[in-house]
Design an enzyme around this catalytic site. Sequence first.
Site, PDB file in Angstrom:
ATOM      1  CB  CYS A  93      39.019  46.772  37.130  1.00 22.71           C
ATOM      2  SG  CYS A  93      39.762  47.996  36.066  1.00 22.71           S
ATOM      3  NE  ARG A 127      44.865  54.268  33.303  1.00 27.26           N
ATOM      4  CZ  ARG A 127      45.282  53.205  33.981  1.00 27.26           C
ATOM      5  NH1 ARG A 127      46.542  52.866  33.977  1.00 27.26           N
ATOM      6  NH2 ARG A 127      44.440  52.458  34.661  1.00 27.26           N
ATOM      7  CG  HIS A 191      35.272  50.630  37.114  1.00 27.81           C
ATOM      8  ND1 HIS A 191      35.275  51.985  37.033  1.00 27.81           N
ATOM      9  CD2 HIS A 191      36.353  50.191  36.414  1.00 27.81           C
ATOM     10  CE1 HIS A 191      36.336  52.368  36.343  1.00 27.81           C
ATOM     11  NE2 HIS A 191      37.005  51.305  35.938  1.00 27.81           N
TER      12      HIS A 191
HETATM   13  N1  GLN Z   1      46.401  46.775  36.132  1.00 31.40           N
HETATM   14  C1  GLN Z   1      45.380  47.691  35.867  1.00 31.40           C
HETATM   15  C2  GLN Z   1      45.360  48.365  34.550  1.00 31.40           C
HETATM   16  O1  GLN Z   1      45.273  47.660  33.597  1.00 31.40           O
HETATM   17  C3  GLN Z   1      44.484  48.074  36.879  1.00 31.40           C
HETATM   18  C4  GLN Z   1      43.095  48.161  36.410  1.00 31.40           C
HETATM   19  C5  GLN Z   1      42.282  48.771  37.467  1.00 31.40           C
HETATM   20  O2  GLN Z   1      41.761  48.070  38.335  1.00 31.40           O
HETATM   21  N2  GLN Z   1      42.232  50.067  37.419  1.00 31.40           N
HETATM   22  O3  GLN Z   1      45.418  49.576  34.429  1.00 31.40           O
END
Ligand code: GLN
Length: 246
Positions: A93, A127, A191
């Site tokens: 991530c 998101r 994850h």
């Molecule tokens: N910069 C992040 C995102 O794209 C973080 C990702 C994560 O580790 N939650 O939201």
Amino acid sequence: MKIRVGHLYPEYLNIYADRGNIAVLAGRARARGHELEVVSLGMGDPVPPGGFDLFYVGGGQDREQALVATDLVAKGPALVEAAGGGAAFLAVCGGYQLLGRFYRDRAGVELPGIGLLPLHTVAGERRMIGDVLLDCDWAGRTLAGFENHAGRTFLDDGAEALGRVISGFGNDGASGFEGCRRGRIYGTYLHGPLLPRNPWLADRLLADALAHRTGETVELAPLDDGLEQEAHRVAAARARERGGRE
Ligand code: GLN
């Protein structure tokens, strides 16, 4: 054999039970008579040449990524050298994004990465959240996990993804690919944590780390993975219910 793991920024990049991934690596190493020695690599800590067989970097939000980015860039040359020497990496991530060339947030602020993986990431409006299932044809296996990111990751031409998206968004919600794999370096948005339900990837990382340690190809004896397979089955079914990429 002692497998030396460098855990990058556990105080900052740890929001997705990333420690669970380390626990799986330790347990599976122990079951084969090996010991995992985990060293935390935080702000200002040096990365000694040849000192680690495996590096782990977990996830964090933009804020935590911004806090570690400068320090990570300072460690960059040592990490690139370690990768060149055959050390293995697992980056999840936020950590995955910072192994690329840069991460650009919603405000247009660009965090530099270390360019270990051939990719860059740009934050999008929406998101991308939910269960994911990948087909990793290079391994003849599937990976099940959970994603939650606003960043869209774009692989360079010719770069290899970790897997093809069966269900979920993946790198950018459009390409049909997830993660990136270069030699012994694995980057992914998955994850949940990742390794407890995908023990084959844990073994792959251990075999890579042992190959770095010994200079030889290592075969790991199989373990009884009944519970892990069940966890994989449940997670994969949940991802399939989600269907397509939405
Ligand atoms: N910069 C992040 C995102 O794209 C973080 C990702 C994560 O580790 N939650 O939201």
